[in-house]
Design an enzyme around this catalytic site. Structure first.
Site, PDB file in Angstrom:
ATOM      1  N   ARG A  49       0.443   5.598   6.111  1.00  0.00           N
ATOM      2  CA  ARG A  49      -0.327   6.367   5.123  1.00  0.00           C
ATOM      3  C   ARG A  49      -1.793   5.951   5.028  1.00  0.00           C
ATOM      4  NH1 ARG A  49       2.939   5.936  -0.170  1.00  0.00           N
ATOM      5  NH2 ARG A  49       4.208   4.401   0.915  1.00  0.00           N
ATOM      6  N   GLY A 109      12.496  -1.147  -6.455  1.00  0.00           N
ATOM      7  CA  GLY A 109      13.847  -1.591  -6.765  1.00  0.00           C
ATOM      8  C   GLY A 109      13.884  -2.007  -8.230  1.00  0.00           C
ATOM      9  N   ARG A 148     -33.445 -14.289   7.376  1.00  0.00           N
ATOM     10  CA  ARG A 148     -32.325 -14.402   8.320  1.00  0.00           C
ATOM     11  C   ARG A 148     -31.940 -15.861   8.505  1.00  0.00           C
ATOM     12  NH1 ARG A 148     -34.673 -11.476  13.300  1.00  0.00           N
ATOM     13  NH2 ARG A 148     -32.802 -12.392  14.221  1.00  0.00           N
ATOM     14  N   ALA A 156     -51.420 -10.250   5.702  1.00  0.00           N
ATOM     15  CA  ALA A 156     -50.581  -9.083   5.958  1.00  0.00           C
ATOM     16  C   ALA A 156     -50.538  -8.761   7.445  1.00  0.00           C
ATOM     17  CB  ALA A 156     -51.129  -7.880   5.197  1.00  0.00           C
TER      18      ALA A 156
HETATM   19  C1  UD1 Z   1      10.753  -3.417  -1.266  1.00  0.00           C
HETATM   20  C2  UD1 Z   1      11.959  -3.847  -2.077  1.00  0.00           C
HETATM   21  C3  UD1 Z   1      11.897  -3.201  -3.460  1.00  0.00           C
HETATM   22  C4  UD1 Z   1      10.586  -3.565  -4.150  1.00  0.00           C
HETATM   23  C5  UD1 Z   1       9.411  -3.166  -3.257  1.00  0.00           C
HETATM   24  C6  UD1 Z   1       8.131  -3.635  -3.855  1.00  0.00           C
HETATM   25  C7  UD1 Z   1      13.736  -4.157  -0.480  1.00  0.00           C
HETATM   26  C8  UD1 Z   1      14.989  -3.569   0.123  1.00  0.00           C
HETATM   27  N1  UD1 Z   1      13.141  -3.413  -1.398  1.00  0.00           N
HETATM   28  O1  UD1 Z   1      10.791  -2.011  -1.111  1.00  0.00           O
HETATM   29  O2  UD1 Z   1      12.985  -3.651  -4.251  1.00  0.00           O
HETATM   30  O3  UD1 Z   1      10.504  -2.903  -5.396  1.00  0.00           O
HETATM   31  O4  UD1 Z   1       9.561  -3.761  -1.970  1.00  0.00           O
HETATM   32  O5  UD1 Z   1       7.069  -3.109  -3.124  1.00  0.00           O
HETATM   33  O6  UD1 Z   1      13.369  -5.248  -0.131  1.00  0.00           O
HETATM   34  N2  UD1 Z   1       8.559  -4.959   5.902  1.00  0.00           N
HETATM   35  C9  UD1 Z   1       8.727  -5.544   7.139  1.00  0.00           C
HETATM   36  N3  UD1 Z   1       9.729  -5.104   7.937  1.00  0.00           N
HETATM   37  C10 UD1 Z   1      10.614  -4.151   7.556  1.00  0.00           C
HETATM   38  C11 UD1 Z   1      10.431  -3.566   6.280  1.00  0.00           C
HETATM   39  C12 UD1 Z   1       9.392  -3.992   5.473  1.00  0.00           C
HETATM   40  O7  UD1 Z   1       7.961  -6.408   7.538  1.00  0.00           O
HETATM   41  O8  UD1 Z   1      11.518  -3.826   8.342  1.00  0.00           O
HETATM   42  C13 UD1 Z   1       7.468  -5.442   5.047  1.00  0.00           C
HETATM   43  C14 UD1 Z   1       6.402  -4.390   4.787  1.00  0.00           C
HETATM   44  O9  UD1 Z   1       5.348  -4.516   5.720  1.00  0.00           O
HETATM   45  C15 UD1 Z   1       5.944  -4.741   3.404  1.00  0.00           C
HETATM   46  C16 UD1 Z   1       7.175  -5.329   2.740  1.00  0.00           C
HETATM   47  O10 UD1 Z   1       8.026  -5.735   3.801  1.00  0.00           O
HETATM   48  O11 UD1 Z   1       4.938  -5.729   3.407  1.00  0.00           O
HETATM   49  C17 UD1 Z   1       7.877  -4.333   1.846  1.00  0.00           C
HETATM   50  O12 UD1 Z   1       8.231  -3.198   2.556  1.00  0.00           O
HETATM   51  P1  UD1 Z   1       8.133  -1.775   1.885  1.00  0.00           P
HETATM   52  O13 UD1 Z   1       8.705  -0.799   2.837  1.00  0.00           O
HETATM   53  O14 UD1 Z   1       6.786  -1.559   1.351  1.00  0.00           O
HETATM   54  O15 UD1 Z   1       9.042  -1.939   0.597  1.00  0.00           O
HETATM   55  P2  UD1 Z   1      10.472  -1.344   0.314  1.00  0.00           P
HETATM   56  O16 UD1 Z   1      11.446  -1.853   1.327  1.00  0.00           O
HETATM   57  O17 UD1 Z   1      10.364   0.103   0.102  1.00  0.00           O
END
Ligand code: UD1
Ligand code: CA
Length: 474
Positions: free
Chosen positions: A15, A137, A331, A378
């Site tokens: 996004r 969550g 600089r 100047a």
């Molecule tokens: C997750 C939590 C949710 C919480 C929310 C807060 C879980 C299942 N859910 O949601 O309860 O309210 O964060 O923002 O944990 N990432 C990885 N690899 C993956 C998936 C995610 O590295 O396979 C990283 C993302 O880059 C990010 C973070 O984990 O930094 C959270 O992932 P994101 O998809 O934003 O959150 P949710 O899983 O939707």
């Protein structure tokens, strides 16, 4: 317990609509991930493991010089799956703190509170009270207030969706238990993912104490998913920095129009006008005044110095009671001694200006050593570059450089010397003497102003101005 920190950074960040991986997007001039790493460093962890994803090689490159462990999550199967990738590198007797690479404003004090509540037999998670928890969550507590589960938005029923206490995703628990729990995670949920949040239920089942610590502010747990959220966090960061300056006794013309992208140390009664940007290490002495639109990067400014509007200073050391600008550019290597004056459209690079010396208009001083009480007229230019080499200019104390002087380096102007305006100085200028390099002024008898040329006269005149063709090369 020894501490290991896992930073989840494998998310793609679609996004953002950017070619740059999300965690490299800058906030206050630093990548999002850098903010998290910097905060993590203050917690005294033995190791920091970053979970990176597809296309994350650029992330590794940017952080190549920093002490970090890297775990590749080639395909993203959820937060539980992400943490799993980092666990082999973490010893069983460590406490593990999970952070998100896209939650940049997290505060060390909050994380210390979280770590303090996690241990051998306890898991601590960071929650936050949200007016609109959509997408998060939900933290579910029983009647006694004990946390027993986190349910994701997409798996929640109507009653669970009404819960405002939301999961930030940040948590801490012992490594051995995390490894055990992660091994038994299943992905039979609405998203077909391995949820890190499911370890909460497993911890409760194992008789662990599970505590949810409520974050003191919402901003510090906000994640960045799109440009709007990034801009909002930038504004939040700006507010935090401005507040810190105000609390330290600095006057700000408008707290909403100052950007601090580094460390700032201020003396007493410093005043900063609107639209100022401070980067790197900035030290402002007592009563320093910073005018509208100044950009300061890695500078030290002495007490009672005034920086007039729209001056740009980078790597400069300015003494006390100096006056700089408007529209001055200092600089790297510019050094101004006490009470020096640098005026509009003056550029100074790798040059020292002695006490009380002045360069007030339209001047370039590069690779120069300028003594005390020197007046630089100047339009003076140190011609420091011959196209290949940079050469030094020395101007001794009390010299007077007339306007429009070219100082062809290497060259020295002696103490108390005067250089006549319009001179091109190529040889040492003697002390206490007038040195002039200037053709004599003449009056041309019988000269008349030009009259309008005919087309033929014009063609002939232009033709006479051409160079002969060069012989053809074969
Ligand atoms: C997750 C939590 C949710 C919480 C929310 C807060 C879980 C299942 N859910 O949601 O309860 O309210 O964060 O923002 O944990 N990432 C990885 N690899 C993956 C998936 C995610 O590295 O396979 C990283 C993302 O880059 C990010 C973070 O984990 O930094 C959270 O992932 P994101 O998809 O934003 O959150 P949710 O899983 O939707
Ligand atoms: Ca000349």
């Amino acid at each position: 317990m020894p501490l290991s920190i896992v930073i989840l950074a494998a998310g793609q960040g679609k996004r953002m609509r950017s070619d740059l991986p999300k965690v490299l997007q800058p906030l206050a001039g630093r990548p999002l991930l850098q903010h998290v790493v910097d905060c993590a460093r203050t917690l005294g962890a033995d190791a920091i493991q970053v979970v990176y994803g597809h296309g994350g090689e650029r992330v590794r490159e940017v952080f190549a010089a920093q002490q970090l462990g890297w775990a590749l999550q080639a395909e993203q199967h959820g937060t539980g799956h992400a943490v799993m990738q980092a666990m082999p590198a973490i010893p069983d007797d460590h406490l593990v703190l999970v952070l998100y690479g896209d939650v940049p404003l997290i505060q060390a004090a909050t994380l210390q509170g979280l770590i303090a509540r996690a241990g051998e037999r306890s898991l601590a998670l960071l929650s936050v009270m949200l007016d609109d928890p959509t997408g998060y969550g939900r933290v579910l507590r029983d009647n006694a207030g004990n946390v027993y589960r986190i349910v994701e938005q997409k798996d929640a029923n109507r009653k669970e969706l009404a819960v405002r206490e939301s999961n930030t995703g940040l948590m801490a628990a012992p490594a051995a238990a995390i490894k055990r729990w992660l091994a038994s995670l299943r992905n039979d949920n609405a998203q077909g993912e391995y949820y890190l949040t499911d370890i909460v239920t497993l911890a409760v089942r194992d008789g662990f104490k599970v505590e949810a610590v409520v974050a003191p502010t919402v901003a510090e747990v906000l994640g960045v998913n799109d440009r709007l959220q990034l801009a909002e966090l930038e504004a939040e960061y700006r507010r935090l920095q401005a507040r810190a300056l105000l609390e330290a006794g600095v006057t700000l013309a408008d707290p909403a129009r100052i950007d601090v992208r580094g460390q700032v140390r201020c003396g007493r009664d410093v005043s900063i006008d609107a639209n100022v940007v401070l980067e790197g290490d900035v030290a402002l002495g007592d009563r320093v005044v910073v005018g509208v639109g100044c950009v300061l990067r890695n500078v030290s400014i002495g007490a009672d110095t005034v920086l007039h509007p729209y001056s740009v200073l980078d790597g400069a050391v300015v003494g006390e009671r100096c006056s700089v600008g408007p529209f001055a550019r200092l600089r790297p290597g510019a050094r101004l001694s006490v009470a020096a004056h640098v005026g509009n459209f003056v550029e100074i690079k790798n040059a020292t200006l002695g006490a009380g010396s002045k360069a007030n208009h339209l001047t370039y001083l590069g690779d120069a050593t300028i003594g005390d009480q020197v007046n630089v007229g100047a339009g003076t230019i140190t011609c420091n570059y011959d196209g290949v080499n940079k050469w030094p200019t020395v101007i001794e104390d009390g010299a007077f450089i007339g306007s429009g002087t070219m100082l062809v380096a290497p060259v020295t102007v002696g103490r108390g010397a005067t250089i006549g305006a319009g001179s091109t100085i190529t040889k040492p200028a003697a002390r206490d003497a007038l040195t002039l390099e200037r053709s004599r002024q003449q009056a041309i008898d019988g000269w008349r102003r030009p009259v309008k040329a005919s087309a033929e006269e014009r063609d002939r005149h232009v033709a006479q101005a051409r160079l002969p063709d060069e012989p053809a090369k074969d």
